[in-house]
Design a protein around this motif. Structure first.
Motif, PDB file in Angstrom:
ATOM      1  N   ASN A 142      -2.260  -8.178  -4.255  1.00 46.67           N
ATOM      2  CA  ASN A 142      -2.588  -8.695  -5.581  1.00 46.67           C
ATOM      3  C   ASN A 142      -2.060  -7.714  -6.615  1.00 46.67           C
ATOM      4  O   ASN A 142      -1.728  -6.576  -6.296  1.00 46.67           O
ATOM      5  CB  ASN A 142      -4.100  -8.870  -5.750  1.00 46.67           C
ATOM      6  N   MET A 143      -2.018  -8.163  -7.869  1.00 43.93           N
ATOM      7  CA  MET A 143      -1.576  -7.284  -8.943  1.00 43.93           C
ATOM      8  C   MET A 143      -2.739  -6.810  -9.791  1.00 43.93           C
ATOM      9  O   MET A 143      -2.853  -5.623 -10.094  1.00 43.93           O
ATOM     10  CB  MET A 143      -0.542  -7.989  -9.827  1.00 43.93           C
ATOM     11  N   ASN A 144      -3.607  -7.731 -10.164  1.00 43.11           N
ATOM     12  CA  ASN A 144      -4.677  -7.419 -11.120  1.00 43.11           C
ATOM     13  C   ASN A 144      -6.066  -7.786 -10.600  1.00 43.11           C
ATOM     14  O   ASN A 144      -6.950  -8.150 -11.373  1.00 43.11           O
ATOM     15  CB  ASN A 144      -4.402  -8.138 -12.450  1.00 43.11           C
ATOM     16  N   LYS A 145      -6.249  -7.679  -9.286  1.00 40.96           N
ATOM     17  CA  LYS A 145      -7.552  -8.009  -8.710  1.00 40.96           C
ATOM     18  C   LYS A 145      -8.050  -6.906  -7.783  1.00 40.96           C
ATOM     19  O   LYS A 145      -8.655  -7.184  -6.746  1.00 40.96           O
ATOM     20  CB  LYS A 145      -7.483  -9.345  -7.970  1.00 40.96           C
ATOM     21  N   GLY A 146      -7.780  -5.674  -8.139  1.00 43.67           N
ATOM     22  CA  GLY A 146      -8.396  -4.574  -7.401  1.00 43.67           C
ATOM     23  C   GLY A 146      -7.472  -3.733  -6.559  1.00 43.67           C
ATOM     24  O   GLY A 146      -7.938  -2.781  -5.914  1.00 43.67           O
ATOM     25  N   LYS A 147      -6.184  -4.009  -6.558  1.00 45.38           N
ATOM     26  CA  LYS A 147      -5.263  -3.201  -5.737  1.00 45.38           C
ATOM     27  C   LYS A 147      -5.248  -1.749  -6.198  1.00 45.38           C
ATOM     28  O   LYS A 147      -5.258  -0.827  -5.365  1.00 45.38           O
ATOM     29  CB  LYS A 147      -3.857  -3.785  -5.794  1.00 45.38           C
ATOM     30  N   THR A 148      -5.233  -1.543  -7.509  1.00 45.09           N
ATOM     31  CA  THR A 148      -5.230  -0.174  -8.031  1.00 45.09           C
ATOM     32  C   THR A 148      -6.506   0.556  -7.640  1.00 45.09           C
ATOM     33  O   THR A 148      -6.482   1.737  -7.270  1.00 45.09           O
ATOM     34  CB  THR A 148      -5.065  -0.188  -9.563  1.00 45.09           C
ATOM     35  N   TYR A 149      -7.640  -0.153  -7.711  1.00 45.63           N
ATOM     36  CA  TYR A 149      -8.914   0.463  -7.299  1.00 45.63           C
ATOM     37  C   TYR A 149      -8.865   0.849  -5.821  1.00 45.63           C
ATOM     38  O   TYR A 149      -9.263   1.963  -5.442  1.00 45.63           O
ATOM     39  CB  TYR A 149     -10.081  -0.487  -7.548  1.00 45.63           C
ATOM     40  N   THR A 150      -8.365  -0.061  -4.984  1.00 46.11           N
ATOM     41  CA  THR A 150      -8.294   0.229  -3.553  1.00 46.11           C
ATOM     42  C   THR A 150      -7.389   1.423  -3.287  1.00 46.11           C
ATOM     43  O   THR A 150      -7.682   2.260  -2.425  1.00 46.11           O
ATOM     44  CB  THR A 150      -7.786  -1.001  -2.779  1.00 46.11           C
ATOM     45  N   TYR A 151      -6.309   1.509  -4.023  1.00 47.87           N
ATOM     46  CA  TYR A 151      -5.382   2.636  -3.868  1.00 47.87           C
ATOM     47  C   TYR A 151      -6.090   3.960  -4.125  1.00 47.87           C
ATOM     48  O   TYR A 151      -6.137   4.838  -3.250  1.00 47.87           O
ATOM     49  CB  TYR A 151      -4.203   2.456  -4.830  1.00 47.87           C
ATOM     50  N   PHE A 152      -6.658   4.101  -5.315  1.00 49.01           N
ATOM     51  CA  PHE A 152      -7.275   5.386  -5.656  1.00 49.01           C
ATOM     52  C   PHE A 152      -8.509   5.679  -4.801  1.00 49.01           C
ATOM     53  O   PHE A 152      -8.695   6.808  -4.343  1.00 49.01           O
ATOM     54  CB  PHE A 152      -7.648   5.409  -7.137  1.00 49.01           C
ATOM     55  N   SER A 153      -9.342   4.679  -4.574  1.00 43.75           N
ATOM     56  CA  SER A 153     -10.604   4.929  -3.865  1.00 43.75           C
ATOM     57  C   SER A 153     -10.390   5.226  -2.378  1.00 43.75           C
ATOM     58  O   SER A 153     -11.260   5.816  -1.734  1.00 43.75           O
ATOM     59  CB  SER A 153     -11.545   3.728  -4.021  1.00 43.75           C
ATOM     60  N   SER A 154      -9.247   4.842  -1.836  1.00 45.95           N
ATOM     61  CA  SER A 154      -8.973   5.094  -0.417  1.00 45.95           C
ATOM     62  C   SER A 154      -8.428   6.489  -0.155  1.00 45.95           C
ATOM     63  O   SER A 154      -8.486   6.987   0.982  1.00 45.95           O
ATOM     64  CB  SER A 154      -7.959   4.065   0.115  1.00 45.95           C
ATOM     65  N   LEU A 155      -7.905   7.137  -1.170  1.00 47.44           N
ATOM     66  CA  LEU A 155      -7.186   8.400  -0.966  1.00 47.44           C
ATOM     67  C   LEU A 155      -8.051   9.543  -0.443  1.00 47.44           C
ATOM     68  O   LEU A 155      -7.600  10.306   0.423  1.00 47.44           O
ATOM     69  CB  LEU A 155      -6.486   8.816  -2.253  1.00 47.44           C
ATOM     70  N   PRO A 156      -9.302   9.731  -0.951  1.00 46.72           N
ATOM     71  CA  PRO A 156     -10.091  10.850  -0.400  1.00 46.72           C
ATOM     72  C   PRO A 156     -10.314  10.744   1.101  1.00 46.72           C
ATOM     73  O   PRO A 156     -10.233  11.754   1.820  1.00 46.72           O
ATOM     74  CB  PRO A 156     -11.414  10.737  -1.170  1.00 46.72           C
ATOM     75  N   GLU A 157     -10.571   9.550   1.602  1.00 47.14           N
ATOM     76  CA  GLU A 157     -10.782   9.385   3.041  1.00 47.14           C
ATOM     77  C   GLU A 157      -9.490   9.652   3.816  1.00 47.14           C
ATOM     78  O   GLU A 157      -9.507  10.193   4.921  1.00 47.14           O
ATOM     79  CB  GLU A 157     -11.279   7.972   3.349  1.00 47.14           C
ATOM     80  N   ILE A 158      -8.360   9.291   3.214  1.00 50.67           N
ATOM     81  CA  ILE A 158      -7.077   9.478   3.891  1.00 50.67           C
ATOM     82  C   ILE A 158      -6.675  10.940   3.931  1.00 50.67           C
ATOM     83  O   ILE A 158      -6.218  11.447   4.969  1.00 50.67           O
ATOM     84  CB  ILE A 158      -5.977   8.650   3.193  1.00 50.67           C
TER      85      ILE A 158
END
Length: 321
Positions: A142-158
């Motif tokens: 998606n473009m404007n339905k949470g992809k950016t949030y998923t990107y940033f929020s996933s990084l600490p775990e990665i």
């Protein structure tokens, strides 16, 4: 006759004591020589032993590398794209793989959501095996339905590793795949900036120069690692996922009272000069990023302006006029 025997006796006794003296002297010198020899061997061993040299040089190298790594800026440069954009990724690998910024470690990664086609599962897997520069998020594209949030929020775990350096990156960039960033210029602009609570980019609206009023353009904005962790932990981003991603991101920052440190990179960042708008700027040497390179012709014009092939070494293997 008596005199002769007496002289002989004195000679024998004198010879005996002289021989004893020589033996004693030889013993003393041997002890001294052995001690000196052992001392010399010990000293030479300490000086010339490969293990000692290795330990000494390794210790110095580790200290130097430690100091260097502490001073070096670490940037995760995430380019949000789509799984099927194979040609675009290969092109961007040329663009960023030929840049070697000094004073920073910049890891360029391509970011997209879960694979949905059989050919993607093969071709993207081959890309990962060859380049190891892809992050696949657990989301639907998606473009404007949470992809950016998923990107940033996933990084600490990665990337957070209890045994590794912390933070793994000082800054995280979210960039579009139609933007050209000059990594050395980006790094140079970051060097004097804080490494915490930072929000960096091109201020919207275009005429504005105040980074504290609205938000940074989606062409490419950068935040410090502590804000990345805040996005993961806070309920504010979780409850506001839909809408233009750059504008929504700015609302997270404002509602969460984050980013007391902000940097407006205008006019180091701008849209390609044609067609002219209030967001465009002529290509110029102080450039950090050029956006809206939607065609090959615009890319080539931009790359030629910045002389990106100047470092091509002469060779008998090719002839490029």
């Amino acid at each position: 006759m008596k005199t002769s025997k007496s002289d002989l006796r004195r000679f024998i006794i004198s010879s005996f004591f002289f021989i004893c003296f020589l033996c004693a002297l030889a013993s003393i010198n041997e002890l001294r020589f052995d001690s000196l020899l052992k001392f010399g061997r010990c000293a030479l061993t300490k000086i010339n032993s490969p293990s000692e040299i290795y330990k000494s040089s390794s210790s110095t190298l580790i200290e130097t590398q430690k100091t260097s790594s502490e001073d070096e800026i670490r940037v995760l440069f995430g380019i949000l794209t789509l799984p099927d954009q194979y040609q675009r990724r290969h092109f961007l690998r040329l663009i960023y793989g030929t840049q070697n910024p000094v004073g920073a470690k910049v890891d360029v990664k391509f970011v997209f959501c879960n694979l949905t086609k059989e050919d993607q599962k093969v071709l993207v897997a081959l890309e990962i095996m060859r380049y190891n520069d892809i992050i696949i998020l657990n989301c639907q594209e998606n473009m404007n339905k949470g992809k950016t949030y998923t990107y940033f929020s996933s990084l600490p775990e990665i990337f957070n590793d209890t045994d590794g350096v912390y933070p793994p990156y000082h800054y995280v960039m979210k960039a579009d795949d139609d933007a050209y960033f000059r990594l050395q210029s980006l790094v140079d602009s970051l060097k004097p900036l804080p490494r915490e609570d930072l929000y960096y980019g091109y201020v919207i609206p275009c005429p504005s120069m105040d980074p504290y009023v609205h938000y940074m353009s989606g062409m490419g904005y950068l935040i410090s690692w502590d804000i990345v962790e805040w996005i993961r932990d806070s309920d504010i981003p979780k409850n506001q996922l839909e809408g233009p991603e750059d504008k929504v991101f700015g609302e997270w920052i404002r509602n969460g009272h984050r980013a007391k440190n902000r940097f407006n990179a205008k006019w180091g960042m701008y849209n390609f000069p044609e067609p002219p708008t209030r967001c465009t700027h002529e290509l110029w040497p102080e450039t950090i990023a050029v956006h809206l390179l939607k065609t090959q012709e615009k890319w080539i014009r931009t790359l030629k302006y910045f002389n990106v092939t100047d470092n091509l070494k002469p060779s008998k293997l090719y002839h490029i006029p």
